[in-house]
Design a protein around this motif. Structure first.
Motif, PDB file in Angstrom:
ATOM      1  N   PRO A 163      29.770  35.543  36.980  1.00 35.77           N
ATOM      2  CA  PRO A 163      29.357  36.655  37.846  1.00 35.77           C
ATOM      3  C   PRO A 163      30.399  36.956  38.916  1.00 35.77           C
ATOM      4  CG  PRO A 163      27.561  35.088  37.536  1.00 35.77           C
ATOM      5  CD  PRO A 163      28.790  34.445  36.957  1.00 35.77           C
ATOM      6  N   GLY A 164      30.596  38.242  39.143  1.00 40.25           N
ATOM      7  CA  GLY A 164      31.568  38.669  40.149  1.00 40.25           C
ATOM      8  C   GLY A 164      32.857  39.186  39.550  1.00 40.25           C
ATOM      9  N   LEU A 165      33.148  38.860  38.287  1.00 36.58           N
ATOM     10  CA  LEU A 165      34.329  39.403  37.614  1.00 36.58           C
ATOM     11  C   LEU A 165      34.028  40.792  37.070  1.00 36.58           C
ATOM     12  CD1 LEU A 165      35.737  36.404  35.527  1.00 36.58           C
ATOM     13  CD2 LEU A 165      36.567  37.277  37.713  1.00 36.58           C
ATOM     14  N   GLU A 166      35.057  41.646  37.038  1.00 42.46           N
ATOM     15  CA  GLU A 166      34.918  42.931  36.375  1.00 42.46           C
ATOM     16  C   GLU A 166      35.151  42.752  34.879  1.00 42.46           C
ATOM     17  OE1 GLU A 166      37.231  42.555  38.896  1.00 42.46           O
ATOM     18  OE2 GLU A 166      36.004  43.363  40.524  1.00 42.46           O
ATOM     19  N   ARG A 167      34.446  43.534  34.095  1.00 40.69           N
ATOM     20  CA  ARG A 167      34.615  43.459  32.651  1.00 40.69           C
ATOM     21  C   ARG A 167      35.965  44.027  32.252  1.00 40.69           C
ATOM     22  NH1 ARG A 167      31.306  47.010  28.437  1.00 40.69           N
ATOM     23  NH2 ARG A 167      32.417  46.356  26.555  1.00 40.69           N
ATOM     24  N   GLN A 168      36.552  43.465  31.192  1.00 41.01           N
ATOM     25  CA  GLN A 168      37.882  43.852  30.733  1.00 41.01           C
ATOM     26  C   GLN A 168      37.841  44.237  29.260  1.00 41.01           C
ATOM     27  OE1 GLN A 168      40.167  40.316  31.603  1.00 41.01           O
ATOM     28  NE2 GLN A 168      39.521  40.297  33.753  1.00 41.01           N
ATOM     29  N   CYS A 169      38.958  44.729  28.763  1.00 42.77           N
ATOM     30  CA  CYS A 169      39.096  45.116  27.361  1.00 42.77           C
ATOM     31  C   CYS A 169      40.290  44.402  26.737  1.00 42.77           C
ATOM     32  CB  CYS A 169      39.311  46.629  27.229  1.00 42.77           C
ATOM     33  SG  CYS A 169      37.962  47.640  27.859  1.00 42.77           S
ATOM     34  N   ALA A 170      40.337  44.420  25.429  1.00 46.73           N
ATOM     35  CA  ALA A 170      41.452  43.803  24.708  1.00 46.73           C
ATOM     36  C   ALA A 170      42.751  44.579  24.933  1.00 46.73           C
ATOM     37  CB  ALA A 170      41.151  43.741  23.219  1.00 46.73           C
ATOM     38  N   SER A 171      43.843  43.879  24.794  1.00 48.68           N
ATOM     39  CA  SER A 171      45.171  44.495  24.706  1.00 48.68           C
ATOM     40  C   SER A 171      45.474  44.748  23.232  1.00 48.68           C
ATOM     41  CB  SER A 171      46.225  43.576  25.317  1.00 48.68           C
ATOM     42  OG  SER A 171      45.886  43.214  26.639  1.00 48.68           O
ATOM     43  N   TYR A 172      46.424  45.641  22.955  1.00 49.25           N
ATOM     44  CA  TYR A 172      46.756  45.900  21.554  1.00 49.25           C
ATOM     45  C   TYR A 172      48.225  46.268  21.396  1.00 49.25           C
ATOM     46  CZ  TYR A 172      46.140  50.852  22.846  1.00 49.25           C
ATOM     47  OH  TYR A 172      46.233  52.089  23.451  1.00 49.25           O
ATOM     48  N   HIS A 173      48.669  46.229  20.146  1.00 49.40           N
ATOM     49  CA  HIS A 173      50.040  46.573  19.729  1.00 49.40           C
ATOM     50  C   HIS A 173      51.080  45.721  20.456  1.00 49.40           C
ATOM     51  CE1 HIS A 173      52.277  49.625  17.302  1.00 49.40           C
ATOM     52  NE2 HIS A 173      53.277  49.092  17.976  1.00 49.40           N
ATOM     53  N   ASN A 174      50.780  44.441  20.609  1.00 46.12           N
ATOM     54  CA  ASN A 174      51.765  43.506  21.137  1.00 46.12           C
ATOM     55  C   ASN A 174      52.450  42.790  19.978  1.00 46.12           C
ATOM     56  OD1 ASN A 174      51.399  43.948  23.976  1.00 46.12           O
ATOM     57  ND2 ASN A 174      49.398  42.976  23.762  1.00 46.12           N
ATOM     58  N   ARG A 175      53.657  42.266  20.229  1.00 49.62           N
ATOM     59  CA  ARG A 175      54.477  41.689  19.162  1.00 49.62           C
ATOM     60  C   ARG A 175      55.036  40.349  19.621  1.00 49.62           C
ATOM     61  NH1 ARG A 175      57.550  42.884  14.613  1.00 49.62           N
ATOM     62  NH2 ARG A 175      59.699  42.098  14.594  1.00 49.62           N
ATOM     63  N   PHE A 176      54.888  39.333  18.752  1.00 49.75           N
ATOM     64  CA  PHE A 176      55.406  37.997  19.017  1.00 49.75           C
ATOM     65  C   PHE A 176      56.240  37.610  17.795  1.00 49.75           C
ATOM     66  CE2 PHE A 176      54.753  33.275  19.111  1.00 49.75           C
ATOM     67  CZ  PHE A 176      55.291  33.033  20.363  1.00 49.75           C
ATOM     68  N   ALA A 177      57.562  37.688  17.929  1.00 46.80           N
ATOM     69  CA  ALA A 177      58.406  37.605  16.727  1.00 46.80           C
ATOM     70  C   ALA A 177      59.736  36.926  17.022  1.00 46.80           C
ATOM     71  CB  ALA A 177      58.656  39.004  16.175  1.00 46.80           C
ATOM     72  N   GLY A 178      60.258  36.239  15.998  1.00 46.32           N
ATOM     73  CA  GLY A 178      61.594  35.665  16.062  1.00 46.32           C
ATOM     74  C   GLY A 178      61.756  34.570  17.090  1.00 46.32           C
ATOM     75  N   ASN A 179      60.654  33.914  17.466  1.00 49.95           N
ATOM     76  CA  ASN A 179      60.705  32.866  18.477  1.00 49.95           C
ATOM     77  C   ASN A 179      60.836  31.482  17.835  1.00 49.95           C
ATOM     78  OD1 ASN A 179      60.011  34.579  20.953  1.00 49.95           O
ATOM     79  ND2 ASN A 179      58.277  35.029  19.603  1.00 49.95           N
ATOM     80  N   ARG A 180      61.419  30.541  18.561  1.00 50.51           N
ATOM     81  CA  ARG A 180      61.536  29.144  18.109  1.00 50.51           C
ATOM     82  C   ARG A 180      60.450  28.320  18.783  1.00 50.51           C
ATOM     83  NH1 ARG A 180      66.738  26.593  19.502  1.00 50.51           N
ATOM     84  NH2 ARG A 180      66.084  25.037  17.963  1.00 50.51           N
TER      85      ARG A 180
END
Length: 377
Positions: A314-331
């Motif tokens: 209680p007390g937090l504002e509701r949020q939404c998902a993020s989209y079209h993010n990319r995680f690539a070529g990492n070690r």
């Protein structure tokens, strides 16, 4: 010279410069030195100042309409947390860089990184927290391109983090047309910043003890801050104490922070997930980074607080998902425990197309995250 006369002279010199030239290259320069004095004006190396608080005072007095450089002589600056940076030049950049750095050169071109270190009694906070201007007549009062640039500096021993760009500071962020309220953007953001060649080390409550329930959030935290470039930095020993390890990250990209590029960084010894994305922070790219002894659940974490989360908190504002993010070529070399039991990436709540329920939405055919070419060696 008495301090009062020195300060008066500083303001007079600054005022004269503001109506004159900023230099042949169109750049207004303020000089810092560990042996400088905050009773000086910073307008020459011989009159260098020693704190960012004084740098901002000089800039506010001069009000340059050009690019600004804060040229920082090598050495160690004992610098308490500063949560009140509010100076920007619309259409121009404000750069913080070593005194001998030339744009385009690498680390070998400088005598070393200037070091900003929290005092020995470890006051709580971030080294620097850029915020929105308080003056309603300021062109960036409602946000925009802040254009801060940080090159080849070292920041260490701060409990909350190194830099927190806070594009929602002192603004209304609760949309109460919904029950419970939805999180909304407080401004257009503080956008278009650069972090390059930085060493951010010994950050968090493990290294800057601040109380049993106090903990750090991230070496770099972006809140409503988009279009940033974060490249070629070192995030090392970013750690909280006790059970708070999961709360700290190398990069924490949250609340409407989109179109950020995070590449060629080194992450090592981080006891939270090294990269975390939250709440409608879209089109971010995390590529070509290395991760050694980092991560609790995974190397990349996408999280938001949906209706069930708000009910439990209680007390937090509701949020939404993020989209079209990319995680690539990492070690993905090793997780924090060294047993490589962590996932490459995690979503909470789960589901690549889980937007969080109406009015949240992900465009048709898109999803929260795409990955490619990550390796484990």
């Amino acid at each position: 010279m008495r301090i009062g006369l020195a300060l008066a002279g500083a303001v007079l010199a600054a005022t004269c410069l503001s109506t004159g030239t900023a230099g042949a290259d169109g750049v207004f320069t303020v000089h810092m030195s560990p042996s400088g004095s905050d009773s000086a004006n910073g307008l020459t190396p011989a009159t260098a100042v020693k704190s960012l608080v004084r740098v901002q005072e000089v800039l506010r007095a001069t009000r340059p309409g050009t690019d600004v450089e804060v040229r920082i002589k090598q050495g160690t600056y004992v610098a308490p947390p500063m949560h009140d940076w509010r100076f920007y030049v619309p259409g121009h950049t404000v750069s913080f860089l070593p005194s001998d750095y030339e744009y385009g050169e690498g680390e070998s071109g400088i005598a070393g990184r200037p070091v900003f270190r929290n005092p020995a009694d470890r006051p709580t906070g971030f080294w620097l927290q850029p915020r929105l201007p308080k003056d309603k007549t300021d062109p960036l009062y409602d946000g925009g391109t802040s254009g801060l640039r940080f090159y080849y500096l070292q920041v260490e021993y701060y409990s909350s983090g190194a830099v927190s760009v806070h594009g929602d500071s002192e603004r209304d962020i609760a949309d109460e047309t919904y029950t419970p309220p939805m999180r909304k953007q407080g401004s257009k953001g503080l956008n278009g910043n650069t972090f390059f060649g930085m060493v951010l080390t010994h950050i968090g409550s493990k290294w800057a003890p601040c109380g049993a329930d106090c903990h750090g959030w991230g070496a770099i935290v972006l809140t409503n801050s988009s279009g940033n470039r974060i490249a070629n930095n070192h995030f090392v020993n970013i750690e909280n104490h006790g059970n708070y390890g999961g709360h700290i990250h190398g990069l924490y990209v949250t609340h409407f922070s989109s179109d950020n590029t995070m590449s060629a960084n080194r992450f090592a010894y981080i006891n939270g997930d090294p990269v975390k994305i939250r709440d409608r922070s879209n089109f971010n790219t995390v590529e070509d980074n290395s991760f050694t002894r980092t991560g609790r659940a995974g190397f990349y974490r996408d999280e938001f607080c949906d209706a069930a989360c708000v009910k439990a908190n209680p007390g937090l504002e509701r949020q939404c998902a993020s989209y079209h993010n990319r995680f690539a070529g990492n070690r993905l070399i090793s997780d924090y425990d060294g047993d490589n039991s962590s996932e490459a990436w995690t979503l909470s709540p789960p589901g690549l197309t889980n937007a969080g329920g109406a009015p949240c939405a992900i465009p048709a055919g898109d999803q929260r995250l795409r990955t490619a070419g990550n390796t484990t060696s």
